[in-house]
Design a protein around this motif. Sequence first.
Motif, PDB file in Angstrom:
ATOM      1  N   SER A 262     -81.324   1.549 -23.261  1.00  0.00           N
ATOM      2  CA  SER A 262     -81.717   1.351 -24.602  1.00  0.00           C
ATOM      3  C   SER A 262     -81.132   2.263 -25.890  1.00  0.00           C
ATOM      4  CB  SER A 262     -83.404   2.556 -24.306  1.00  0.00           C
ATOM      5  OG  SER A 262     -82.892   3.802 -24.106  1.00  0.00           O
ATOM      6  N   ALA A 263     -81.415   2.035 -26.701  1.00  0.00           N
ATOM      7  CA  ALA A 263     -80.477   2.555 -28.354  1.00  0.00           C
ATOM      8  C   ALA A 263     -80.520   4.346 -28.074  1.00  0.00           C
ATOM      9  CB  ALA A 263     -81.318   2.314 -29.286  1.00  0.00           C
ATOM     10  N   ASP A 264     -81.249   5.144 -27.474  1.00  0.00           N
ATOM     11  CA  ASP A 264     -81.169   6.475 -26.449  1.00  0.00           C
ATOM     12  C   ASP A 264     -80.180   6.628 -25.477  1.00  0.00           C
ATOM     13  OD1 ASP A 264     -82.430   7.201 -28.843  1.00  0.00           O
ATOM     14  OD2 ASP A 264     -84.055   7.158 -27.885  1.00  0.00           O
ATOM     15  N   SER A 265     -79.746   5.697 -24.691  1.00  0.00           N
ATOM     16  CA  SER A 265     -78.789   5.755 -23.541  1.00  0.00           C
ATOM     17  C   SER A 265     -77.350   6.013 -24.168  1.00  0.00           C
ATOM     18  CB  SER A 265     -78.789   4.946 -22.445  1.00  0.00           C
ATOM     19  OG  SER A 265     -78.814   3.449 -22.830  1.00  0.00           O
ATOM     20  N   ALA A 266     -75.902   6.960 -22.862  1.00  0.00           N
ATOM     21  CA  ALA A 266     -74.521   6.600 -22.942  1.00  0.00           C
ATOM     22  C   ALA A 266     -73.873   6.226 -23.726  1.00  0.00           C
ATOM     23  CB  ALA A 266     -74.264   7.691 -22.575  1.00  0.00           C
TER      24      ALA A 266
ATOM     25  N   LEU B  89     -80.096  -1.705 -31.869  1.00  0.00           N
ATOM     26  CA  LEU B  89     -78.565  -1.176 -32.404  1.00  0.00           C
ATOM     27  C   LEU B  89     -78.164  -2.285 -33.419  1.00  0.00           C
ATOM     28  CD1 LEU B  89     -77.482   2.173 -32.142  1.00  0.00           C
ATOM     29  CD2 LEU B  89     -75.757  -0.251 -29.991  1.00  0.00           C
ATOM     30  N   VAL B  90     -77.508  -1.584 -35.012  1.00  0.00           N
ATOM     31  CA  VAL B  90     -76.764  -2.307 -34.945  1.00  0.00           C
ATOM     32  C   VAL B  90     -75.268  -1.690 -35.066  1.00  0.00           C
ATOM     33  CG1 VAL B  90     -75.817  -3.035 -37.399  1.00  0.00           C
ATOM     34  CG2 VAL B  90     -78.629  -2.724 -37.218  1.00  0.00           C
TER      35      VAL B  90
ATOM     36  N   ASP C 108     -83.695   3.799 -35.252  1.00  0.00           N
ATOM     37  CA  ASP C 108     -84.578   5.170 -35.779  1.00  0.00           C
ATOM     38  C   ASP C 108     -83.771   5.878 -37.447  1.00  0.00           C
ATOM     39  OD1 ASP C 108     -82.593   7.383 -35.458  1.00  0.00           O
ATOM     40  OD2 ASP C 108     -84.201   8.121 -33.908  1.00  0.00           O
ATOM     41  N   GLY C 109     -83.108   4.751 -37.900  1.00  0.00           N
ATOM     42  CA  GLY C 109     -82.691   5.418 -39.156  1.00  0.00           C
ATOM     43  C   GLY C 109     -80.929   5.641 -38.360  1.00  0.00           C
ATOM     44  N   ARG C 110     -80.645   6.514 -38.153  1.00  0.00           N
ATOM     45  CA  ARG C 110     -79.945   7.521 -37.864  1.00  0.00           C
ATOM     46  C   ARG C 110     -78.493   7.322 -37.421  1.00  0.00           C
ATOM     47  NH1 ARG C 110     -80.085  10.552 -32.608  1.00  0.00           N
ATOM     48  NH2 ARG C 110     -81.372   8.482 -31.985  1.00  0.00           N
ATOM     49  N   THR C 111     -77.148   8.004 -37.834  1.00  0.00           N
ATOM     50  CA  THR C 111     -76.386   6.678 -37.643  1.00  0.00           C
ATOM     51  C   THR C 111     -75.622   7.200 -36.707  1.00  0.00           C
ATOM     52  OG1 THR C 111     -75.041   8.267 -39.953  1.00  0.00           O
ATOM     53  CG2 THR C 111     -76.303   6.412 -40.231  1.00  0.00           C
ATOM     54  N   VAL C 112     -74.006   6.554 -36.846  1.00  0.00           N
ATOM     55  CA  VAL C 112     -73.159   7.536 -35.919  1.00  0.00           C
ATOM     56  C   VAL C 112     -71.955   6.607 -36.245  1.00  0.00           C
ATOM     57  CG1 VAL C 112     -72.226   7.170 -33.108  1.00  0.00           C
ATOM     58  CG2 VAL C 112     -74.877   6.785 -33.538  1.00  0.00           C
ATOM     59  N   GLU C 113     -71.294   7.910 -36.633  1.00  0.00           N
ATOM     60  CA  GLU C 113     -70.192   7.780 -37.367  1.00  0.00           C
ATOM     61  C   GLU C 113     -68.697   6.626 -36.705  1.00  0.00           C
ATOM     62  OE1 GLU C 113     -69.206   8.724 -40.285  1.00  0.00           O
ATOM     63  OE2 GLU C 113     -71.712   9.153 -40.289  1.00  0.00           O
ATOM     64  N   PRO C 114     -67.813   6.084 -37.346  1.00  0.00           N
ATOM     65  CA  PRO C 114     -67.495   5.154 -36.493  1.00  0.00           C
ATOM     66  C   PRO C 114     -66.702   6.095 -35.753  1.00  0.00           C
ATOM     67  CG  PRO C 114     -67.197   4.441 -39.077  1.00  0.00           C
ATOM     68  CD  PRO C 114     -67.646   5.666 -39.130  1.00  0.00           C
ATOM     69  N   ARG C 115     -65.796   5.526 -34.724  1.00  0.00           N
ATOM     70  CA  ARG C 115     -65.237   6.468 -33.590  1.00  0.00           C
ATOM     71  C   ARG C 115     -63.694   5.489 -33.731  1.00  0.00           C
ATOM     72  NH1 ARG C 115     -69.763   4.931 -31.148  1.00  0.00           N
ATOM     73  NH2 ARG C 115     -68.965   3.042 -29.812  1.00  0.00           N
ATOM     74  N   ARG C 116     -62.988   5.181 -34.853  1.00  0.00           N
ATOM     75  CA  ARG C 116     -61.324   5.030 -34.932  1.00  0.00           C
ATOM     76  C   ARG C 116     -60.639   5.445 -34.509  1.00  0.00           C
ATOM     77  NH1 ARG C 116     -62.456   2.911 -40.516  1.00  0.00           N
ATOM     78  NH2 ARG C 116     -63.958   4.478 -40.620  1.00  0.00           N
TER      79      ARG C 116
END
Length: 61
Positions: free
Chosen positions: A10-14, A37-38, A49-57
């Motif tokens: 799911s989109a909420d899983s690790a 997920l995009v 849900d519209g939340r973002t995850v910052e790039p992990r570069r």
Amino acid sequence: MCSHQPPCPSADSADHDAARTVASHPEQGWSLLCNGLVVFDDTGELLPDGRTVEPRRPALV
């Protein structure tokens, strides 16, 4: 949203980014996964849900 067997995470899983790609737009730098997920080429993510995850570069030294 996922109809695969076994179902994708799911989109909420690790491990949410392990879901299957359902639409890919490399010319625009993003892909849609079956869990909604995009993911972007720069490793950033947009959750369903519209939340973002910052790039992990990696940090530049």
